[in-house]
Design a protein around this motif. Sequence first.
Motif, PDB file in Angstrom:
ATOM      1  N   ALA B 153     -15.705  -2.334  -7.984  1.00 56.55           N
ATOM      2  CA  ALA B 153     -16.409  -1.520  -8.974  1.00 56.55           C
ATOM      3  C   ALA B 153     -17.043  -2.391 -10.059  1.00 56.55           C
ATOM      4  O   ALA B 153     -17.526  -1.869 -11.061  1.00 56.55           O
ATOM      5  N   GLU B 154     -17.028  -3.698  -9.849  1.00 52.39           N
ATOM      6  CA  GLU B 154     -17.638  -4.674 -10.749  1.00 52.39           C
ATOM      7  C   GLU B 154     -17.239  -4.473 -12.208  1.00 52.39           C
ATOM      8  O   GLU B 154     -18.079  -4.180 -13.058  1.00 52.39           O
ATOM      9  N   PRO B 155     -15.961  -4.643 -12.495  1.00 56.08           N
ATOM     10  CA  PRO B 155     -15.497  -4.452 -13.868  1.00 56.08           C
ATOM     11  C   PRO B 155     -15.846  -5.670 -14.723  1.00 56.08           C
ATOM     12  O   PRO B 155     -15.988  -6.772 -14.206  1.00 56.08           O
ATOM     13  N   ALA B 156     -15.981  -5.421 -16.015  1.00 51.34           N
ATOM     14  CA  ALA B 156     -16.101  -6.535 -16.951  1.00 51.34           C
ATOM     15  C   ALA B 156     -14.712  -6.957 -17.417  1.00 51.34           C
ATOM     16  O   ALA B 156     -14.477  -8.115 -17.728  1.00 51.34           O
ATOM     17  N   VAL B 157     -13.820  -5.980 -17.464  1.00 55.72           N
ATOM     18  CA  VAL B 157     -12.464  -6.243 -17.938  1.00 55.72           C
ATOM     19  C   VAL B 157     -11.479  -5.796 -16.864  1.00 55.72           C
ATOM     20  O   VAL B 157     -11.578  -4.689 -16.340  1.00 55.72           O
ATOM     21  N   LEU B 158     -10.545  -6.679 -16.555  1.00 52.36           N
ATOM     22  CA  LEU B 158      -9.537  -6.364 -15.550  1.00 52.36           C
ATOM     23  C   LEU B 158      -8.185  -6.242 -16.251  1.00 52.36           C
ATOM     24  O   LEU B 158      -7.743  -7.167 -16.933  1.00 52.36           O
ATOM     25  N   LEU B 159      -7.561  -5.078 -16.106  1.00 54.74           N
ATOM     26  CA  LEU B 159      -6.246  -4.858 -16.707  1.00 54.74           C
ATOM     27  C   LEU B 159      -5.210  -4.925 -15.593  1.00 54.74           C
ATOM     28  O   LEU B 159      -5.331  -4.215 -14.594  1.00 54.74           O
ATOM     29  N   MET B 160      -4.214  -5.781 -15.748  1.00 57.57           N
ATOM     30  CA  MET B 160      -3.265  -5.980 -14.654  1.00 57.57           C
ATOM     31  C   MET B 160      -1.834  -5.798 -15.152  1.00 57.57           C
ATOM     32  O   MET B 160      -1.395  -6.463 -16.082  1.00 57.57           O
ATOM     33  N   ASP B 161      -1.117  -4.895 -14.505  1.00 53.07           N
ATOM     34  CA  ASP B 161       0.236  -4.547 -14.945  1.00 53.07           C
ATOM     35  C   ASP B 161       1.272  -5.157 -14.001  1.00 53.07           C
ATOM     36  O   ASP B 161       1.615  -4.554 -12.997  1.00 53.07           O
ATOM     37  N   GLU B 162       1.757  -6.325 -14.339  1.00 50.92           N
ATOM     38  CA  GLU B 162       2.719  -7.052 -13.504  1.00 50.92           C
ATOM     39  C   GLU B 162       2.316  -7.045 -12.028  1.00 50.92           C
ATOM     40  O   GLU B 162       3.103  -6.650 -11.162  1.00 50.92           O
ATOM     41  N   PRO B 163       1.103  -7.463 -11.729  1.00 47.81           N
ATOM     42  CA  PRO B 163       0.610  -7.272 -10.363  1.00 47.81           C
ATOM     43  C   PRO B 163       1.377  -8.060  -9.306  1.00 47.81           C
ATOM     44  O   PRO B 163       1.413  -7.659  -8.159  1.00 47.81           O
ATOM     45  N   PHE B 164       1.978  -9.174  -9.695  1.00 42.55           N
ATOM     46  CA  PHE B 164       2.593 -10.027  -8.661  1.00 42.55           C
ATOM     47  C   PHE B 164       4.117  -9.998  -8.720  1.00 42.55           C
ATOM     48  O   PHE B 164       4.790 -10.759  -8.029  1.00 42.55           O
ATOM     49  N   ALA B 165       4.663  -9.093  -9.536  1.00 44.17           N
ATOM     50  CA  ALA B 165       6.104  -9.110  -9.778  1.00 44.17           C
ATOM     51  C   ALA B 165       6.910  -8.819  -8.510  1.00 44.17           C
ATOM     52  O   ALA B 165       8.037  -9.288  -8.371  1.00 44.17           O
ATOM     53  N   ALA B 166       6.322  -8.073  -7.591  1.00 48.03           N
ATOM     54  CA  ALA B 166       7.099  -7.682  -6.411  1.00 48.03           C
ATOM     55  C   ALA B 166       6.928  -8.672  -5.259  1.00 48.03           C
ATOM     56  O   ALA B 166       7.448  -8.448  -4.178  1.00 48.03           O
ATOM     57  N   LEU B 167       6.192  -9.749  -5.490  1.00 42.02           N
ATOM     58  CA  LEU B 167       5.903 -10.673  -4.394  1.00 42.02           C
ATOM     59  C   LEU B 167       6.840 -11.879  -4.429  1.00 42.02           C
ATOM     60  O   LEU B 167       7.423 -12.200  -5.458  1.00 42.02           O
ATOM     61  N   ASP B 168       6.947 -12.544  -3.285  1.00 42.89           N
ATOM     62  CA  ASP B 168       7.773 -13.751  -3.258  1.00 42.89           C
ATOM     63  C   ASP B 168       7.067 -14.877  -4.011  1.00 42.89           C
ATOM     64  O   ASP B 168       5.859 -14.854  -4.217  1.00 42.89           O
ATOM     65  N   GLU B 169       7.858 -15.858  -4.410  1.00 45.10           N
ATOM     66  CA  GLU B 169       7.383 -16.937  -5.278  1.00 45.10           C
ATOM     67  C   GLU B 169       6.153 -17.640  -4.703  1.00 45.10           C
ATOM     68  O   GLU B 169       5.167 -17.894  -5.397  1.00 45.10           O
ATOM     69  N   PHE B 170       6.195 -17.906  -3.407  1.00 40.91           N
ATOM     70  CA  PHE B 170       5.124 -18.652  -2.765  1.00 40.91           C
ATOM     71  C   PHE B 170       3.806 -17.874  -2.825  1.00 40.91           C
ATOM     72  O   PHE B 170       2.774 -18.384  -3.254  1.00 40.91           O
ATOM     73  N   THR B 171       3.881 -16.599  -2.428  1.00 43.22           N
ATOM     74  CA  THR B 171       2.688 -15.747  -2.447  1.00 43.22           C
ATOM     75  C   THR B 171       2.175 -15.588  -3.875  1.00 43.22           C
ATOM     76  O   THR B 171       0.979 -15.612  -4.136  1.00 43.22           O
ATOM     77  N   ARG B 172       3.114 -15.435  -4.791  1.00 42.54           N
ATOM     78  CA  ARG B 172       2.745 -15.242  -6.180  1.00 42.54           C
ATOM     79  C   ARG B 172       1.951 -16.440  -6.707  1.00 42.54           C
ATOM     80  O   ARG B 172       0.910 -16.269  -7.330  1.00 42.54           O
ATOM     81  N   GLU B 173       2.424 -17.650  -6.402  1.00 37.38           N
ATOM     82  CA  GLU B 173       1.714 -18.829  -6.902  1.00 37.38           C
ATOM     83  C   GLU B 173       0.327 -18.931  -6.296  1.00 37.38           C
ATOM     84  O   GLU B 173      -0.640 -19.301  -6.965  1.00 37.38           O
ATOM     85  N   ARG B 174       0.227 -18.591  -5.009  1.00 40.47           N
ATOM     86  CA  ARG B 174      -1.086 -18.662  -4.387  1.00 40.47           C
ATOM     87  C   ARG B 174      -2.038 -17.636  -5.000  1.00 40.47           C
ATOM     88  O   ARG B 174      -3.191 -17.927  -5.292  1.00 40.47           O
ATOM     89  N   LEU B 175      -1.510 -16.431  -5.236  1.00 46.74           N
ATOM     90  CA  LEU B 175      -2.370 -15.394  -5.826  1.00 46.74           C
ATOM     91  C   LEU B 175      -2.737 -15.745  -7.267  1.00 46.74           C
ATOM     92  O   LEU B 175      -3.825 -15.414  -7.734  1.00 46.74           O
ATOM     93  N   ASN B 176      -1.833 -16.419  -7.968  1.00 49.26           N
ATOM     94  CA  ASN B 176      -2.158 -16.897  -9.316  1.00 49.26           C
ATOM     95  C   ASN B 176      -3.403 -17.784  -9.273  1.00 49.26           C
ATOM     96  O   ASN B 176      -4.327 -17.619 -10.066  1.00 49.26           O
ATOM     97  N   ASP B 177      -3.416 -18.718  -8.330  1.00 51.20           N
ATOM     98  CA  ASP B 177      -4.566 -19.622  -8.213  1.00 51.20           C
ATOM     99  C   ASP B 177      -5.838 -18.850  -7.855  1.00 51.20           C
ATOM    100  O   ASP B 177      -6.903 -19.098  -8.416  1.00 51.20           O
ATOM    101  N   GLU B 178      -5.682 -17.920  -6.921  1.00 48.36           N
ATOM    102  CA  GLU B 178      -6.860 -17.138  -6.527  1.00 48.36           C
ATOM    103  C   GLU B 178      -7.388 -16.320  -7.701  1.00 48.36           C
ATOM    104  O   GLU B 178      -8.596 -16.179  -7.888  1.00 48.36           O
ATOM    105  N   LEU B 179      -6.463 -15.793  -8.485  1.00 47.76           N
ATOM    106  CA  LEU B 179      -6.890 -14.973  -9.627  1.00 47.76           C
ATOM    107  C   LEU B 179      -7.645 -15.820 -10.647  1.00 47.76           C
ATOM    108  O   LEU B 179      -8.667 -15.399 -11.190  1.00 47.76           O
ATOM    109  N   LEU B 180      -7.131 -17.021 -10.894  1.00 48.42           N
ATOM    110  CA  LEU B 180      -7.828 -17.907 -11.840  1.00 48.42           C
ATOM    111  C   LEU B 180      -9.244 -18.219 -11.350  1.00 48.42           C
ATOM    112  O   LEU B 180     -10.202 -18.227 -12.137  1.00 48.42           O
ATOM    113  N   ALA B 181      -9.375 -18.432 -10.051  1.00 46.23           N
ATOM    114  CA  ALA B 181     -10.702 -18.722  -9.498  1.00 46.23           C
ATOM    115  C   ALA B 181     -11.627 -17.513  -9.678  1.00 46.23           C
ATOM    116  O   ALA B 181     -12.780 -17.660 -10.085  1.00 46.23           O
TER     117      ALA B 181
END
Lengths: 264, 260
Positions: B153-181
């Motif tokens: 939906a091409e947002p200007a602002v992304l609001l994220m509510d603990e989006p990675f809290a339910a994921l395992d550590e490995f997946t979480r770190e990878r998604l962190n990097d993807e999110l930063l990109a």
Amino acid sequence: MNRRGSFELALPLLLALVGLLAWEGLVRALAIPSFVLPPPSSIVAALVGDFASLARSALVTLAMTTLAFAAAVVFGVGFAVLFCQSEWLERALYPYAVVLQVTPIVAIAPLVVIWVGIDHPDRAVFILATIVAFFPVLSNTVLGLKSADRNLHALFRLYGASRWQTLVKLQLPSALPLLLGGAKISGGLALIGAVVAEFVAASGASSGLAWRIAEAGNRLQVAKMFAALAMLSAVGIGIHTGLAWLERRLLHRWHESALPRAEE
Amino acid sequence: MSASVGGSDRGALLSIAEVTKEFATGTLAVDRIDLAIHERDFVSLVGPSGCGKSTLLRMIAGLVPPTTGRITWSGAKPRLGFVFQDATLMPWASVRKNVELGLELQGAERSLRAERADVALALVGLGDVGKAFPRELSGGMRMRVSIARALAAEPAVLLMDEPFAALDEFTRERLNDELLALWAEQRLTIVFVTHSVYESVYLSNRISVMSGRPGRITDEIQIDAPFPRDASFRSAATYHAYCERVSRALRRPSPSSGGR
């Protein structure tokens, strides 16, 4: 079909065969008169002999049941959607739906027959069967519509969804598994309603399976009663199978209930 | 601590001033929050569970009204995306249909929806699962779909509510990097709720530390490490120093409870 599946089918059939043989043997050995309990062989004979008229009656009953079931689904889902749009409407009307549900149909039947059924017993049967079948769809759909995911609701609000969009794209799909569960119960109830109503409303003008049973009963043709009963069961099984098939078809890609059981 | 850390900030994209939320039950969820979000910020809200950070995020989204105080956007309210802790996908719809949701609800044409959905799925590295159903995907993939849905939906602002809290550590770190990109590429502004100190330090340029109920902002910490960040940042001394600092801020007792 896998081995387990065919076993599941074969077992009850085998049991039926053993039961029928025992029945036949006992009736003959004890010389039970045929107007008390006919042997399966004469039931089969009655089924074959009267097949044309029985099949015609079965079609009448099936048509009536289908019609009442369709009306029950339309009214059930319709009122559930209304209730979901307005809480005061739900509070005002839901108790009446419950009253309609808990009042035994046999007790309402004579009234409905007086009002609409004197000249048109089929109308009375339709109305009564609809009343019996309507509640499970209503209550299940109300529950289903209300159990749509809270966060998805929030997302719909965030994207400015209209009431209509929320209903069609969120609430109704969420309600579908429960709706179909209710519909399966309703299908069976519609048949029961159609039969009971016909017993009460029946006159020479009616032609469903219930009337065949009543007629044969009056003439002590017990084998024919059993034959009509077997037809009735077949209709019921047909309805159930059809609805179960529909449920699978609509849910198989996404709902937990349609997933294959975990290997244990 | 100044009480109005950023509430009167003039250049802010979003100004939250003296915002308090009291639930109908009488629970005071958040208490006199002041916060300013600037364009292209990556702000994390960190705090113990039940500190009202999710409530604050929902108020920013306009899903819940504040009891008192003001939440104002400079100019028109920008397009918002929201990502929940659970992927919150529609199980009855294909991945592609899920991603198209925001556009569909806003009445976008079919061809445009399809195009944007493809782009969004490609952005999260899921170009080829459009036809799959959510239950056929892993937890990490589902979360990616959820992010793609927000991005489509091409947002200007992304609001994220603990989006990675339910994921395992490995997946979480990878998604962190993807999110930063994604944040860099798509020029997003992100408000990110988490209870993980490490995650907040790794991702954010600014962290607002909240106290337990009633939620108040007790500290604001600027993370001055340069972007882009990668795994080497996680072993840097500055990273550990920041983590230590945020942890200390979290342990500090609430300044106010009685002080009013």
